[in-house]
Design a protein around this motif. Structure first.
Motif, PDB file in Angstrom:
ATOM      1  N   ALA A 102     -27.465 -49.885  20.272  1.00 54.18           N
ATOM      2  CA  ALA A 102     -27.042 -50.414  21.520  1.00 54.18           C
ATOM      3  C   ALA A 102     -27.503 -50.818  22.265  1.00 54.18           C
ATOM      4  O   ALA A 102     -27.463 -51.426  23.706  1.00 54.18           O
ATOM      5  CB  ALA A 102     -26.495 -48.558  22.585  1.00 54.18           C
ATOM      6  N   SER A 103     -29.445 -51.165  21.914  1.00 48.85           N
ATOM      7  CA  SER A 103     -29.779 -52.224  23.023  1.00 48.85           C
ATOM      8  C   SER A 103     -30.012 -53.199  22.766  1.00 48.85           C
ATOM      9  O   SER A 103     -30.142 -53.156  21.364  1.00 48.85           O
ATOM     10  CB  SER A 103     -31.176 -51.304  23.824  1.00 48.85           C
ATOM     11  OG  SER A 103     -32.155 -52.412  23.318  1.00 48.85           O
ATOM     12  N   ASP A 104     -30.134 -54.599  23.067  1.00 51.56           N
ATOM     13  CA  ASP A 104     -29.896 -55.611  22.710  1.00 51.56           C
ATOM     14  C   ASP A 104     -31.035 -56.295  22.080  1.00 51.56           C
ATOM     15  O   ASP A 104     -31.537 -56.876  21.007  1.00 51.56           O
ATOM     16  CB  ASP A 104     -28.960 -56.495  23.867  1.00 51.56           C
ATOM     17  CG  ASP A 104     -28.029 -57.418  23.526  1.00 51.56           C
ATOM     18  OD1 ASP A 104     -27.726 -57.276  22.186  1.00 51.56           O
ATOM     19  OD2 ASP A 104     -27.039 -58.275  24.580  1.00 51.56           O
ATOM     20  N   ALA A 105     -31.964 -55.078  23.542  1.00 51.15           N
ATOM     21  CA  ALA A 105     -33.446 -56.130  22.685  1.00 51.15           C
ATOM     22  C   ALA A 105     -34.356 -55.490  22.122  1.00 51.15           C
ATOM     23  O   ALA A 105     -35.213 -56.199  21.204  1.00 51.15           O
ATOM     24  CB  ALA A 105     -34.384 -55.697  24.058  1.00 51.15           C
ATOM     25  N   PHE A 106     -33.656 -54.131  21.457  1.00 52.82           N
ATOM     26  CA  PHE A 106     -34.108 -53.915  20.204  1.00 52.82           C
ATOM     27  C   PHE A 106     -33.658 -54.048  18.835  1.00 52.82           C
ATOM     28  O   PHE A 106     -34.485 -54.969  18.004  1.00 52.82           O
ATOM     29  CB  PHE A 106     -33.784 -52.173  20.832  1.00 52.82           C
ATOM     30  CG  PHE A 106     -34.510 -51.289  19.101  1.00 52.82           C
ATOM     31  CD1 PHE A 106     -35.249 -50.499  19.145  1.00 52.82           C
ATOM     32  CD2 PHE A 106     -33.411 -51.018  18.156  1.00 52.82           C
ATOM     33  CE1 PHE A 106     -35.704 -49.674  18.027  1.00 52.82           C
ATOM     34  CE2 PHE A 106     -34.119 -50.452  17.285  1.00 52.82           C
ATOM     35  CZ  PHE A 106     -34.995 -49.907  16.688  1.00 52.82           C
ATOM     36  N   ASN A 107     -32.305 -54.715  18.814  1.00 50.85           N
ATOM     37  CA  ASN A 107     -31.457 -55.322  18.154  1.00 50.85           C
ATOM     38  C   ASN A 107     -32.269 -56.905  17.640  1.00 50.85           C
ATOM     39  O   ASN A 107     -32.535 -56.279  16.691  1.00 50.85           O
ATOM     40  CB  ASN A 107     -30.010 -55.117  18.515  1.00 50.85           C
ATOM     41  CG  ASN A 107     -29.248 -55.337  16.563  1.00 50.85           C
ATOM     42  OD1 ASN A 107     -29.428 -54.269  16.665  1.00 50.85           O
ATOM     43  ND2 ASN A 107     -28.150 -56.104  16.366  1.00 50.85           N
ATOM     44  N   ARG A 108     -32.345 -57.380  18.850  1.00 51.33           N
ATOM     45  CA  ARG A 108     -33.442 -58.565  18.313  1.00 51.33           C
ATOM     46  C   ARG A 108     -34.387 -58.643  17.691  1.00 51.33           C
ATOM     47  O   ARG A 108     -34.982 -59.150  16.987  1.00 51.33           O
ATOM     48  CB  ARG A 108     -33.368 -58.992  19.570  1.00 51.33           C
ATOM     49  CG  ARG A 108     -32.327 -59.817  19.998  1.00 51.33           C
ATOM     50  CD  ARG A 108     -32.747 -60.706  21.749  1.00 51.33           C
ATOM     51  NE  ARG A 108     -31.672 -60.880  22.285  1.00 51.33           N
ATOM     52  CZ  ARG A 108     -30.965 -62.047  22.575  1.00 51.33           C
ATOM     53  NH1 ARG A 108     -30.919 -63.237  21.050  1.00 51.33           N
ATOM     54  NH2 ARG A 108     -29.763 -62.909  23.121  1.00 51.33           N
ATOM     55  N   ARG A 109     -35.362 -56.769  18.353  1.00 52.06           N
ATOM     56  CA  ARG A 109     -36.006 -57.038  17.543  1.00 52.06           C
ATOM     57  C   ARG A 109     -36.188 -56.421  16.563  1.00 52.06           C
ATOM     58  O   ARG A 109     -37.375 -56.943  14.929  1.00 52.06           O
ATOM     59  CB  ARG A 109     -37.546 -56.174  18.288  1.00 52.06           C
ATOM     60  CG  ARG A 109     -37.411 -56.816  20.068  1.00 52.06           C
ATOM     61  CD  ARG A 109     -38.853 -57.644  19.719  1.00 52.06           C
ATOM     62  NE  ARG A 109     -38.743 -57.587  20.494  1.00 52.06           N
ATOM     63  CZ  ARG A 109     -41.028 -57.273  21.039  1.00 52.06           C
ATOM     64  NH1 ARG A 109     -41.123 -56.222  20.729  1.00 52.06           N
ATOM     65  NH2 ARG A 109     -41.124 -57.551  22.667  1.00 52.06           N
ATOM     66  N   ASN A 110     -34.944 -56.108  15.805  1.00 52.75           N
ATOM     67  CA  ASN A 110     -35.071 -55.683  14.653  1.00 52.75           C
ATOM     68  C   ASN A 110     -33.842 -55.976  13.607  1.00 52.75           C
ATOM     69  O   ASN A 110     -35.094 -56.422  12.772  1.00 52.75           O
ATOM     70  CB  ASN A 110     -34.252 -53.756  14.951  1.00 52.75           C
ATOM     71  CG  ASN A 110     -34.706 -52.920  13.816  1.00 52.75           C
ATOM     72  OD1 ASN A 110     -34.574 -53.127  12.567  1.00 52.75           O
ATOM     73  ND2 ASN A 110     -33.279 -51.574  13.702  1.00 52.75           N
ATOM     74  N   THR A 111     -33.134 -56.739  13.974  1.00 49.78           N
ATOM     75  CA  THR A 111     -32.356 -57.778  13.260  1.00 49.78           C
ATOM     76  C   THR A 111     -32.574 -58.788  13.215  1.00 49.78           C
ATOM     77  O   THR A 111     -31.894 -59.570  13.058  1.00 49.78           O
ATOM     78  CB  THR A 111     -31.086 -56.899  13.229  1.00 49.78           C
ATOM     79  OG1 THR A 111     -30.310 -57.279  14.260  1.00 49.78           O
ATOM     80  CG2 THR A 111     -31.035 -55.592  12.214  1.00 49.78           C
ATOM     81  N   ASN A 112     -32.942 -59.589  14.128  1.00 48.31           N
ATOM     82  CA  ASN A 112     -33.264 -61.003  15.158  1.00 48.31           C
ATOM     83  C   ASN A 112     -31.679 -61.211  15.716  1.00 48.31           C
ATOM     84  O   ASN A 112     -31.058 -62.618  15.246  1.00 48.31           O
ATOM     85  CB  ASN A 112     -33.698 -61.705  14.094  1.00 48.31           C
ATOM     86  CG  ASN A 112     -33.496 -63.593  14.496  1.00 48.31           C
ATOM     87  OD1 ASN A 112     -34.601 -63.711  15.461  1.00 48.31           O
ATOM     88  ND2 ASN A 112     -34.166 -64.377  13.865  1.00 48.31           N
ATOM     89  N   ALA A 113     -31.019 -60.548  16.104  1.00 47.04           N
ATOM     90  CA  ALA A 113     -29.536 -60.533  16.117  1.00 47.04           C
ATOM     91  C   ALA A 113     -29.193 -59.875  17.348  1.00 47.04           C
ATOM     92  O   ALA A 113     -29.902 -58.196  18.481  1.00 47.04           O
ATOM     93  CB  ALA A 113     -28.878 -60.438  15.482  1.00 47.04           C
ATOM     94  N   THR A 114     -28.238 -60.080  18.637  1.00 43.70           N
ATOM     95  CA  THR A 114     -27.822 -59.443  19.653  1.00 43.70           C
ATOM     96  C   THR A 114     -26.673 -58.495  19.005  1.00 43.70           C
ATOM     97  O   THR A 114     -26.100 -58.788  17.438  1.00 43.70           O
ATOM     98  CB  THR A 114     -26.918 -60.338  20.673  1.00 43.70           C
ATOM     99  OG1 THR A 114     -25.997 -61.179  19.726  1.00 43.70           O
ATOM    100  CG2 THR A 114     -27.814 -61.564  20.739  1.00 43.70           C
TER     101      THR A 114
END
Length: 296
Positions: A102-114
């Motif tokens: 639910a967090s763009d910042a976390f998703n970018r770090r985790n999967t390199n995607a929004t």
């Protein structure tokens, strides 16, 4: 009539993938077999992610294939994309799980995607899964907070959960990835999502970083949730969140639910034995308070 709460055992995947000690395939299989003997009906087996990024899951095909004949159980595996789904299908799986945040910042770090990019990636995965008769479970992480952006808007948690449900996920697991939530916030989050997604299609997934996981489970069960994720012996953590400890221990959840009068179908004594087995095998301290107090 005694009401049932289904426990989704995530130890073999979400738990072990974050353990520093490399776990032998035979040990993973032995753990899963013991969890089945303890009465688990749903066990997350493994993850078909790239071994380059998650070497602990490099034996995903071997683990999944070992249990392909157990049609009496729900044995989901995590897949990040179509490539992972193809590998899972070759191993005979019948249920998969997809994950976003639910967090763009976390998703970018985790999967390199929004968030939206990850949701778009799931479209062909769910289409293929549907055509092959696979059930799909969805995970939404950082529902109560993010290590990178801090507060996560509740509206985003609702939006992402609703999107996954509309795409075809039969169940959405709401995860407090860094264990920052408290009972009131956890219950409020659940109720907000339940306004848009049927409560019967929701599960909760808490980490115990600040010692609040069991209290959060209790609050959400009182609010009506009937599916709870947990990890035997409290295995796991979050590699993207500093200080994040393991998932809430299955032993502790089962003990509490049985004390509340719910049925889980799980034999607590056998569950404790399974937790002790894996902790001994990987030389790890048992994260379950019930297990530590259980007679030897």
């Amino acid at each position: 009539m005694t009401e049932t709460i289904r426990i989704v055992e995530v130890g073999p995947r979400d738990g072990l993938q974050n353990e520093a000690t490399q776990v032998a395939t035979a040990t993973k299989i032995a753990l899963i077999e013991q969890l089945i003997e303890a009465g688990h009906s749903t066990i997350e087996l493994t993850s078909f992610v790239s071994p380059k990024w998650v070497p602990q899951m490099a034996d995903a095909a071997d683990v999944a294939t070992r249990f392909r004949e157990r049609t009496d159980l729900r044995l989901p595996v995590l897949v990040p994309n179509l490539q992972g789904l193809e590998r899972a299908l070759e191993s005979g799986v019948r249920e998969i799980a997809v994950f976003t945040a639910a967090s763009d910042a976390f998703n970018r770090r985790n999967t390199n995607a929004t968030i939206d990019e990850s949701l778009n990636r799931f479209v062909p995965v769910l289409e293929r899964a549907k055509s092959d008769g696979l059930r799909v479970r969805g995970y939404v992480s950082t529902v109560l907070g993010c290590p990178y952006q801090g507060e996560v808007p509740l509206a985003e948690v609702v939006r992402v959960s609703k999107a996954l449900h509309r795409m075809g996920c039969y169940e959405i697991s709401l995860g407090d990835t860094i264990g920052i939530g408290t009972p009131r916030k956890a219950r409020g989050m659940l109720r907000a999502v339940a306004d848009e997604v049927p409560l019967s299609a929701l599960a909760v997934h808490f980490h115990d970083t600040r010692g609040q996981a069991l209290a959060n489970v209790f609050a959400c069960v009182e609010a009506g949730v009937r599916v709870v994720d947990a990890s035997v012996a409290g295995l796991g953590g979050c590699p993207y969140a500093q200080g994040a400890s393991g998932n809430v221990a299955t032993e502790d959840v089962v003990y509490a639910l049985h004390g509340m009068g719910f049925n889980t179908g799980i034999d607590l004594s056998r569950l404790v034995a399974a937790g002790r087995f894996i902790c001994h095998a990987i030389e790890r301290r048992n994260g379950s308070k019930v297990a530590l107090a259980w007679p030897s």
